[in-house]
Scaffold this active site. Sequence first.
Site, short mmCIF file in Angstrom:
data_model
loop_
_atom_site.label_atom_id
_atom_site.label_comp_id
_atom_site.label_asym_id
_atom_site.label_seq_id
_atom_site.Cartn_x
_atom_site.Cartn_y
_atom_site.Cartn_z
N ASP A 226 38.99 2.96 -15.67
CA ASP A 226 39.50 2.08 -14.63
C ASP A 226 40.49 1.06 -15.19
OD1 ASP A 226 39.07 0.79 -11.86
OD2 ASP A 226 38.63 -0.88 -13.21
N GLU A 295 42.96 5.88 -14.62
CA GLU A 295 43.57 5.32 -13.41
C GLU A 295 44.76 4.47 -13.82
OE1 GLU A 295 42.39 2.26 -9.81
OE2 GLU A 295 42.10 1.66 -11.88
N ASN A 335 53.38 -4.20 -0.20
CA ASN A 335 54.68 -4.51 0.38
C ASN A 335 55.69 -3.38 0.19
OD1 ASN A 335 55.90 -6.40 1.98
ND2 ASN A 335 56.95 -7.42 0.28
#
Length: 602
Positions: A226, A295, A335
Amino acid sequence: MKALIIFFIFWVSFSSACKTSIKKETKNLKWWQKGIIYQVYPRSFKDSDGDGYGDLGGVIEKLDYLKSLGVNAIWLNPIYPSGGLDGGYDISSFVDIDPLLGDMATFEKLVDESHKRGIYVIMDFIPNHSSDKHKWFQESKNNSEKYRDYYVWHPSRDRTRPPNNWISHFGGPTWSFDEGRGQWYLHHFLPQQPDLNYRNSAVKKEIEETIRFWLKTKKVDGLRVDALANLFEKESFENEPLKDGVDPSKNLTYPELIHINTLNQPGTFETLIEWRKLVEQIAKEEKSEKMLVVEVYDEADKTMQYCLYNQMQAAQFPFNFQFIQLRNGKNLVTNQEGVPFNPEGIKNLIDPWINSLPASCWSNWQLGNHDNTRLGTRIGEEYIDLANVLNILLGGTTVTYYGEEIGMVDLPKNKLSFEECQDEAGKRRGSELFKIYSRDYERTPMQWSTKTNNAGFMNFDTTMNKKPWLPVNENYRYLNVENENQDEFSHLNIYKDLVKLKEEPSFAWGDFNYLLVNKEIFSFTRTSRGNKNYAVLMNLGKKALNVNLENFKNIPIAARIAYVIGADSQETKELREFYPVGLTISTKRLLLNSNNCVILEF
Ligand SMILES: [Ca+2]
Ligand SMILES: [Ca+2]
């Protein structure tokens, strides 16, 4: 007619003669290169003891279901004891099991039962940080000698101003002031997730022991690493530059900074390579194959460094998040503008990945995960099967987030109150903004059946006792495993059929090439010498089209239907009558309706 039959016999014998003269290519794939890696979010998969939380016993109950899908490995989201603020990613002990999910004996049984079925087990591994409740952090706060430097502390004692402008992934400064020690500590995620200090060799050693504990002592087959890009941060703690047009006097957000001092810093890849060596060592001792998958959200070419760095093998593969960008409209958290599900958009996501994939690295694809809006919600439910076609047949390992096989979508935004919100990444934004930031919507209980009013997630109705930890999506009344199992043309059965097709050598490891890609059609071939070859075609336009492949020299004039998918289950049914499997058709005139997929074999 007679002439036609003679021609046909000649053609068949000619083509089979050709086949026998071509040397058949074969490949021995490793377990993590085959089938499906299925992501289980344990809290939401199946509750075996009625407390409203999915658990390890529930995963054991459903192993036969996973086997029936063609799952080759499960990846379990964190199951360690945790502070419970970040879906288990705030770990308070790295070598134990969260009592909410089970105990060590149940975990050992899960590994055992999985292995009996030929299913490998990958655990989530969170090296960057622990929970603030972890003993190491408690000791570090108290400045105890052994643990003083286990975390990233900043020498500044000025409690009025964080040491620099770094922003955490979950909003706000990456720094929190600890009153007891009178210093700032770093956290790239929640304040309750302090970053471990990888410049301290004692920390590295502790983490290596953790790897050994799970992979050797507990017989786990792989680790999903992770947030690795955050492992190291620049030692000088310099400010990060702002993107153009960002007003520095306002409260900054994570996407407004350019993360040159907090991501992919020197030491990160070297540490990963050390872990890979350790994993190989354990695999050798255990006479088995073990793996690391990473990841990392970054540009495709940078992502590849997590597989091959300075010509050294790092992880077996980094997750491929290209398709996570498929979305109608903007991602309000990052965004970023979404990539539409059309031929151009799809090609623009595939290209950077396959063009930067080193020859020694293995590909993989995935459509969603626990941190992102579900695929059907992002691009529309009408595209679920076609997206699964890409995810399963493009080549490399397929990663499936639980529920994708039945077409699960997000919980509607108005079905979760602020009080019901579980995800701290959402809660801390307040009673309005939590709707944007909470990841609860994509983590709702797996929809098994209509047997109980919680979709069979628990074995009895919620009116009688406890409720599931997150609300069940009300569409479970028609969208569930039990229903779809009975419908030959459901998402679930299409998914299973595609996984079976993936076993064919050309799909399993053959070459990938684009075929026809234009405004409406997206198509590709999967080929290997001496094996059955395939062309996969989909029409993403609004109108029915006749496709002519005669100008593609690698496509024969006739091919057999290998598989078809219609725009919905009714159309799939009709299409299978029109184009039954095995039917030989002319590749000069292939009828392709809107949102249909035809797979040809030749
Ligand atoms: Ca439970
Ligand atoms: Ca770090």
